[in-house]
Design a protein around this motif. Structure first.
Motif, short mmCIF file in Angstrom:
data_model
loop_
_atom_site.label_atom_id
_atom_site.label_comp_id
_atom_site.label_asym_id
_atom_site.label_seq_id
_atom_site.Cartn_x
_atom_site.Cartn_y
_atom_site.Cartn_z
N ASN A 23 -4.60 0.92 5.99
CA ASN A 23 -3.49 0.14 6.52
C ASN A 23 -2.81 -0.63 5.39
OD1 ASN A 23 -3.87 0.79 9.27
ND2 ASN A 23 -5.50 -0.74 9.41
N THR A 24 -1.48 -0.59 5.39
CA THR A 24 -0.69 -1.54 4.63
C THR A 24 0.17 -2.29 5.64
OG1 THR A 24 0.97 0.16 4.18
CG2 THR A 24 -0.72 -0.21 2.50
N GLY A 25 0.86 -3.33 5.20
CA GLY A 25 1.63 -4.13 6.14
C GLY A 25 2.99 -4.51 5.61
N LEU A 26 3.86 -4.86 6.54
CA LEU A 26 5.20 -5.32 6.22
C LEU A 26 5.59 -6.43 7.18
CD1 LEU A 26 7.89 -5.03 4.64
CD2 LEU A 26 8.57 -3.30 6.34
N VAL A 27 5.94 -7.59 6.64
CA VAL A 27 6.36 -8.74 7.44
C VAL A 27 7.82 -9.04 7.09
CG1 VAL A 27 5.92 -11.13 8.05
CG2 VAL A 27 4.01 -9.65 7.39
N LEU A 28 8.66 -9.10 8.11
CA LEU A 28 10.09 -9.29 7.91
C LEU A 28 10.50 -10.73 8.21
CD1 LEU A 28 11.32 -6.06 9.74
CD2 LEU A 28 10.91 -6.37 7.28
N GLY A 29 11.20 -11.34 7.28
CA GLY A 29 11.83 -12.62 7.50
C GLY A 29 13.34 -12.47 7.47
N GLU A 30 14.05 -13.59 7.48
CA GLU A 30 15.50 -13.52 7.43
C GLU A 30 16.03 -13.36 6.01
OE1 GLU A 30 16.70 -17.14 9.26
OE2 GLU A 30 16.01 -16.57 11.27
N GLN A 31 15.23 -13.81 5.03
CA GLN A 31 15.70 -13.79 3.64
C GLN A 31 14.84 -12.92 2.73
OE1 GLN A 31 15.72 -17.93 2.65
NE2 GLN A 31 17.30 -18.44 4.15
N GLY A 32 13.70 -12.48 3.22
CA GLY A 32 12.82 -11.67 2.39
C GLY A 32 11.77 -10.99 3.25
N CYS A 33 11.02 -10.11 2.61
CA CYS A 33 9.92 -9.44 3.31
C CYS A 33 8.67 -9.52 2.45
CB CYS A 33 10.28 -8.00 3.66
SG CYS A 33 10.45 -6.88 2.25
N LEU A 34 7.54 -9.32 3.10
CA LEU A 34 6.25 -9.36 2.43
C LEU A 34 5.53 -8.04 2.66
CD1 LEU A 34 4.22 -11.18 0.84
CD2 LEU A 34 3.19 -11.74 3.06
N VAL A 35 5.15 -7.38 1.57
CA VAL A 35 4.39 -6.14 1.63
C VAL A 35 2.92 -6.48 1.43
CG1 VAL A 35 4.02 -3.87 0.58
CG2 VAL A 35 6.34 -4.82 0.73
N ILE A 36 2.08 -6.02 2.33
CA ILE A 36 0.65 -6.34 2.29
C ILE A 36 -0.12 -5.10 1.85
CG2 ILE A 36 -1.35 -7.15 3.61
CD1 ILE A 36 0.73 -8.40 5.58
N ASP A 37 -0.65 -5.14 0.63
CA ASP A 37 -1.36 -4.06 -0.04
C ASP A 37 -0.40 -2.92 -0.40
OD1 ASP A 37 -3.72 -5.46 -0.17
OD2 ASP A 37 -4.62 -4.48 1.57
N THR A 38 -0.79 -2.12 -1.40
CA THR A 38 0.18 -1.20 -2.03
C THR A 38 -0.34 0.22 -2.22
OG1 THR A 38 -0.56 -1.87 -4.25
CG2 THR A 38 1.27 -3.12 -3.26
N ARG A 39 -1.48 0.56 -1.62
CA ARG A 39 -2.07 1.90 -1.71
C ARG A 39 -2.73 2.14 -3.07
NH1 ARG A 39 1.04 6.74 0.52
NH2 ARG A 39 -1.11 7.38 0.99
N GLY A 40 -3.12 3.42 -3.34
CA GLY A 40 -4.10 3.68 -4.37
C GLY A 40 -3.64 4.22 -5.70
N ASP A 41 -2.36 4.48 -5.90
CA ASP A 41 -1.87 4.92 -7.20
C ASP A 41 -0.35 4.77 -7.22
OD1 ASP A 41 -0.60 7.42 -6.23
OD2 ASP A 41 -2.63 8.17 -5.99
N GLY A 42 0.26 5.09 -8.36
CA GLY A 42 1.70 4.90 -8.47
C GLY A 42 2.51 5.79 -7.55
N VAL A 43 2.03 7.01 -7.31
CA VAL A 43 2.74 7.93 -6.42
C VAL A 43 2.69 7.40 -4.98
CG1 VAL A 43 2.78 10.27 -5.45
CG2 VAL A 43 2.29 9.92 -7.89
N GLN A 44 1.50 7.00 -4.55
CA GLN A 44 1.36 6.46 -3.20
C GLN A 44 2.14 5.16 -3.06
OE1 GLN A 44 -2.80 6.12 -2.26
NE2 GLN A 44 -3.14 8.33 -2.35
N GLY A 45 2.12 4.32 -4.09
CA GLY A 45 2.89 3.09 -4.04
C GLY A 45 4.38 3.35 -3.89
N ALA A 46 4.88 4.36 -4.61
CA ALA A 46 6.30 4.71 -4.51
C ALA A 46 6.64 5.21 -3.12
CB ALA A 46 6.65 5.75 -5.56
N GLU A 47 5.74 5.98 -2.50
CA GLU A 47 5.94 6.42 -1.12
C GLU A 47 6.05 5.23 -0.17
OE1 GLU A 47 3.02 9.09 0.34
OE2 GLU A 47 3.72 10.80 -0.87
N LEU A 48 5.15 4.26 -0.37
CA LEU A 48 5.19 3.07 0.48
C LEU A 48 6.47 2.28 0.25
CD1 LEU A 48 3.92 1.10 2.48
CD2 LEU A 48 2.67 0.06 0.56
#
Length: 271
Positions: A23-48
């Motif tokens: 699981n990764t997460g995404l929290v949306l605000g009015e001015q920004g968002c928060l990504v929770i965890d980023t997966r296991g390598d640069g390719v997976q991170g780019a997908e996320l």
């Protein structure tokens, strides 16, 4: 692209990944968002990152629940940005990254997936920019996220991400659904107290590090199991129970319990 979004509350999304049931997460605000965890390598991170951009153009910040590769090695896809994590996460990431790369690249080669092995070896873990030593609030604009450091549990640097407005908490691997908790390198004697910290929030939705989102009843059941493992480990450590008996009496498979026993031995004499 691996994963699907599941909205667990208004503006709070969980990305359910097939890979490692992560699981990764995404929290949306009015001015920004928060990504929770980023997966296991640069390719997976780019997908996320691409999946996040399909949801929102808002500027992002990242929070890491802990340093293990599958949660942190994709952070380079989001840099440069603020990366928040427990104050002990940065040192743990620096100390453990090469071992994680070696172990997991070997795992994926054995699985016949050399492309994932190479991506892990090529990953460039990004040190957290904002260490968290105490309860910390992040204001996303119209929404406040609380970062709550724990002491010891799955690691010595687990960080809870709590959204009191909608009663959702992201726990990282302090809670697991679909597989037993992973005890290798953990702190089994202290882990129950960290899960009690989760329950003290009285969340409606608990997002584990792996598996489907759960409720408090599930977490209470897992707490009881973790408590049983802690008791068995303490008995073995004190010489009142032999290892074979502890393995038989554990609520978890033998290899998981063996990791718990080994972790207690490894951390003997430490906090």
């Amino acid at each position: 692209m691996d994963g699907r979004w599941v909205e667990v509350a208004e503006g709070v999304l969980v990305r359910r990944h097939t890979e490692l049931d992560l699981n990764t997460g995404l929290v949306l605000g009015e001015q920004g968002c928060l990504v929770i965890d980023t997966r296991g390598d640069g390719v997976q991170g780019a997908e996320l990152a691409a999946a996040v951009r399909e949801v929102t153009p808002l500027p992002w910040r990242v929070v890491l629940t802990h340093a293990h590769f599958d949660h942190s090695f994709g952070a380079s896809a989001f840099a440069p940005c603020e990366i928040w994590a427990h104050q002990r996460c940065g040192p743990a990431l620096a100390a453990g990254a090469e071992a994680d790369k070696k172990a997991w690249s070997e795992y994926y080669r054995e699985q016949g997936r050399p492309e994932v092995a190479e991506a892990i070896l090529a990953a460039e873990p990004v040190p957290p920019t904002h260490p968290v030593a105490e309860r910390t609030e992040l204001d996303l604009g119209g929404r406040v996220v609380e970062l709550l450091p724990t002491e010891h549990g799955h690691t010595d640097h687990d960080l809870l991400v709590w959204l009191p407005e909608v009663s959702v908490v992201f726990t990282g691997d302090l809670v697991e659904q679909g597989a037993p908790p992973a005890f290798k390198g953990s702190w089994p004697l202290a882990w129950p107290a960290a899960v009690e910290q989760v329950l003290a929030l009285k969340p409606s939705v608990v997002v584990p590090g792996h598996g489907e989102p759960v409720d408090r009843a599930f977490v209470r059941e897992q707490l009881a199991e973790l408590g049983r493992v802690a008791e068995l480990c303490a008995e073995v450590s004190a010489g009142r129970l032999d290892r074979a008996a502890a393995l038989r009496r554990s609520p978890y498979p033998e290899d998981f319990t063996a990791d718990a026993l080994q972790s207690v031995t490894n951390h003997s004499g430490h906090a």
